[in-house]
Write a protein that holds these residues in place. Sequence first.
Motif, short mmCIF file in Angstrom:
data_model
loop_
_atom_site.label_atom_id
_atom_site.label_comp_id
_atom_site.label_asym_id
_atom_site.label_seq_id
_atom_site.Cartn_x
_atom_site.Cartn_y
_atom_site.Cartn_z
N VAL A 35 1.01 -1.12 -0.02
CA VAL A 35 0.05 0.02 0.04
C VAL A 35 1.01 1.41 -0.17
CG1 VAL A 35 -1.78 1.38 1.22
CG2 VAL A 35 -1.91 -1.06 1.29
N TRP A 36 0.90 2.25 -0.85
CA TRP A 36 1.47 3.32 -1.21
C TRP A 36 0.48 4.61 -0.96
CZ3 TRP A 36 6.62 2.96 -2.11
CH2 TRP A 36 7.21 1.75 -2.66
N THR A 37 1.02 5.50 -0.20
CA THR A 37 0.32 6.86 -0.16
C THR A 37 0.97 7.85 -1.08
OG1 THR A 37 -0.75 6.35 1.81
CG2 THR A 37 -0.62 8.41 1.44
N ARG A 38 0.28 8.50 -1.91
CA ARG A 38 1.08 9.74 -2.54
C ARG A 38 0.85 11.14 -1.90
NH1 ARG A 38 -0.28 7.14 -8.51
NH2 ARG A 38 1.32 5.47 -8.39
N LEU A 39 1.74 11.78 -1.59
CA LEU A 39 1.55 12.94 -0.85
C LEU A 39 2.05 14.23 -1.67
CD1 LEU A 39 3.18 11.36 2.20
CD2 LEU A 39 0.73 12.12 2.22
N ASP A 40 1.45 15.58 -1.19
CA ASP A 40 1.69 16.65 -1.77
C ASP A 40 2.75 17.40 -0.84
OD1 ASP A 40 0.39 18.00 0.30
OD2 ASP A 40 -1.19 18.64 -1.18
N SER A 41 3.33 18.61 -1.36
CA SER A 41 4.46 19.39 -0.47
C SER A 41 3.83 19.74 0.85
CB SER A 41 4.85 20.63 -1.14
OG SER A 41 3.62 21.38 -1.29
N HIS A 42 2.49 19.78 0.97
CA HIS A 42 1.93 20.09 2.31
C HIS A 42 1.76 18.92 3.32
CE1 HIS A 42 1.44 24.19 1.04
NE2 HIS A 42 0.59 23.70 -0.12
N GLY A 43 2.20 17.94 2.81
CA GLY A 43 1.93 16.54 3.48
C GLY A 43 0.36 15.94 3.48
N ASP A 44 -0.24 16.36 2.36
CA ASP A 44 -1.79 16.11 2.27
C ASP A 44 -1.55 15.11 1.30
OD1 ASP A 44 -2.79 18.21 3.84
OD2 ASP A 44 -3.07 19.62 2.16
N VAL A 45 -2.64 14.02 1.43
CA VAL A 45 -2.79 12.93 0.91
C VAL A 45 -3.43 13.07 -0.67
CG1 VAL A 45 -3.96 10.36 0.56
CG2 VAL A 45 -2.97 11.32 2.67
N ILE A 46 -2.69 12.73 -1.88
CA ILE A 46 -3.29 12.97 -2.97
C ILE A 46 -4.03 11.68 -3.18
CG2 ILE A 46 -2.89 13.00 -5.48
CD1 ILE A 46 -0.25 14.52 -4.93
N GLU A 47 -3.45 10.47 -2.86
CA GLU A 47 -4.22 9.07 -3.11
C GLU A 47 -3.56 8.08 -2.29
OE1 GLU A 47 -4.43 8.37 -7.22
OE2 GLU A 47 -2.30 8.21 -7.58
N THR A 48 -4.25 7.19 -2.00
CA THR A 48 -3.59 6.01 -1.58
C THR A 48 -4.11 4.66 -2.43
OG1 THR A 48 -3.66 6.68 0.85
CG2 THR A 48 -3.66 4.56 0.57
N LEU A 49 -3.02 3.76 -2.71
CA LEU A 49 -3.31 2.85 -3.76
C LEU A 49 -2.64 1.45 -3.30
CD1 LEU A 49 -1.41 2.63 -6.83
CD2 LEU A 49 -1.34 4.77 -5.47
N GLY A 50 -3.14 0.51 -3.52
CA GLY A 50 -2.49 -0.95 -3.52
C GLY A 50 -1.69 -1.34 -4.77
N ALA A 51 -0.76 -2.04 -4.78
CA ALA A 51 0.06 -2.65 -5.72
C ALA A 51 0.57 -3.88 -5.48
CB ALA A 51 0.99 -1.99 -6.39
#
Length: 141
Positions: free
Chosen positions: A92-108
């Motif tokens: 499970v990966w969480t993609r974040l922006d420069s503010h630490g806000d979650v853009i998306e979380t996805l499984g792979a």
Amino acid sequence: MITDNHKEIENLFHAIGETFSRLDFDAWLALFTTPRTIISKGNIFSSASTEETRNKMMPVFDSLRQRGFTHTRLDKCHIKLLGDTNAMVSTVWTRLDSHGDVIETLGATYTLVLTDDAWKVAVVMSHRADVMAIPDQGQDS
């Protein structure tokens, strides 16, 4: 018990996260076999060509850049060795922006092979983050 193979695979996934966080396509792709298969949102793409893979994946990288992506975090990493030269890894990966806000979380889920010099990704399939193909076996990274 964590084996050398587990440690090497964990290192591979830290490298995947680091190269993807930089959106460094060439360094990221170097962690894959030739050929490689990518399955995402029902689309299947297999290629032995770097240029063909670049053409398919750059829109993903560009979209993340446009959405303010700055880094990815590896939240879960379940490793299942299938022998001396094959493994599966569910993440499970969480993609974040420069503010630490979650853009998306996805499984792979990844199919790995041990090449002459290192573990590499042969197949990656993205999926919902709430689905782990491999249960936790005490090898969480």
